[in-house]
Motif scaffolding. Sequence first.
Motif, mmCIF file in Angstrom:
data_model
loop_
_atom_site.group_PDB
_atom_site.id
_atom_site.type_symbol
_atom_site.label_atom_id
_atom_site.label_comp_id
_atom_site.label_asym_id
_atom_site.label_seq_id
_atom_site.Cartn_x
_atom_site.Cartn_y
_atom_site.Cartn_z
ATOM 1 N N LEU A 195 -5.812 -1.590 3.666
ATOM 2 C CA LEU A 195 -5.213 -0.873 2.543
ATOM 3 C C LEU A 195 -3.902 -0.221 2.970
ATOM 4 O O LEU A 195 -2.935 -0.193 2.205
ATOM 5 C CB LEU A 195 -6.189 0.180 2.011
ATOM 6 N N GLY A 196 -3.856 0.262 4.201
ATOM 7 C CA GLY A 196 -2.602 0.815 4.724
ATOM 8 C C GLY A 196 -1.500 -0.223 4.750
ATOM 9 O O GLY A 196 -0.350 0.062 4.400
ATOM 10 N N ALA A 197 -1.853 -1.444 5.134
ATOM 11 C CA ALA A 197 -0.861 -2.527 5.166
ATOM 12 C C ALA A 197 -0.340 -2.842 3.764
ATOM 13 O O ALA A 197 0.858 -3.083 3.576
ATOM 14 C CB ALA A 197 -1.469 -3.768 5.809
ATOM 15 N N VAL A 198 -1.240 -2.816 2.788
ATOM 16 C CA VAL A 198 -0.834 -3.063 1.395
ATOM 17 C C VAL A 198 0.101 -1.940 0.922
ATOM 18 O O VAL A 198 1.144 -2.199 0.314
ATOM 19 C CB VAL A 198 -2.058 -3.177 0.472
ATOM 20 N N CYS A 199 -0.270 -0.708 1.215
ATOM 21 C CA CYS A 199 0.567 0.433 0.828
ATOM 22 C C CYS A 199 1.939 0.339 1.473
ATOM 23 O O CYS A 199 2.965 0.556 0.826
ATOM 24 C CB CYS A 199 -0.108 1.753 1.211
ATOM 25 N N TYR A 200 1.961 0.000 2.759
ATOM 26 C CA TYR A 200 3.234 -0.123 3.476
ATOM 27 C C TYR A 200 4.112 -1.198 2.831
ATOM 28 O O TYR A 200 5.297 -0.981 2.597
ATOM 29 C CB TYR A 200 2.983 -0.454 4.954
ATOM 30 N N ALA A 201 3.524 -2.335 2.537
ATOM 31 C CA ALA A 201 4.278 -3.440 1.932
ATOM 32 C C ALA A 201 4.843 -3.060 0.567
ATOM 33 O O ALA A 201 5.896 -3.556 0.165
ATOM 34 C CB ALA A 201 3.382 -4.673 1.805
ATOM 35 N N ARG A 202 4.171 -2.162 -0.123
ATOM 36 C CA ARG A 202 4.631 -1.717 -1.449
ATOM 37 C C ARG A 202 5.586 -0.529 -1.361
ATOM 38 O O ARG A 202 6.025 -0.007 -2.379
ATOM 39 C CB ARG A 202 3.436 -1.347 -2.311
ATOM 40 N N GLY A 203 5.877 -0.071 -0.142
ATOM 41 C CA GLY A 203 6.790 1.053 0.033
ATOM 42 C C GLY A 203 6.140 2.408 -0.148
ATOM 43 O O GLY A 203 6.825 3.412 -0.258
ATOM 44 N N LEU A 204 4.822 2.439 -0.159
ATOM 45 C CA LEU A 204 4.078 3.701 -0.298
ATOM 46 C C LEU A 204 3.739 4.211 1.098
ATOM 47 O O LEU A 204 2.592 4.183 1.553
ATOM 48 C CB LEU A 204 2.813 3.476 -1.128
#
Length: 75
Positions: free
Chosen positions: A17-26
Motif C-alpha cells: 500500500l505504501g508503494a501505491v501511495c508513493y506512485a500516486r504522489g501521496l
Amino acid sequence: AQVLSVDPGCAPAHFGLGAVCYARGLFGDAVACYQQSLELAPEADLRGEMHHALGLALTQVIDTSRACVLRRVCN
C-alpha cells in the motif's frame, strides 16, 4: 487494502500500500504505510527494501528548499 481489512497485521500489505501511495504522489501516506510495515515485521526478509522505500518517501516529504537554507546558515 482488502488484505488489510482481513489481516491488519500483514506487513507486506502495508508495504504494498505504501508503494501505491508513493506512485500516486501521496508521500505522507506512503511514509505512514512503510513505517507500519517496519513495525509489524522487525525481522522480515523485505526489511532492507522497506527501509529504502521509507527513505525515498521521506525525501519527498521534507521541504528541501528549507533544508538547503538551513544548510547554508549552518556552514
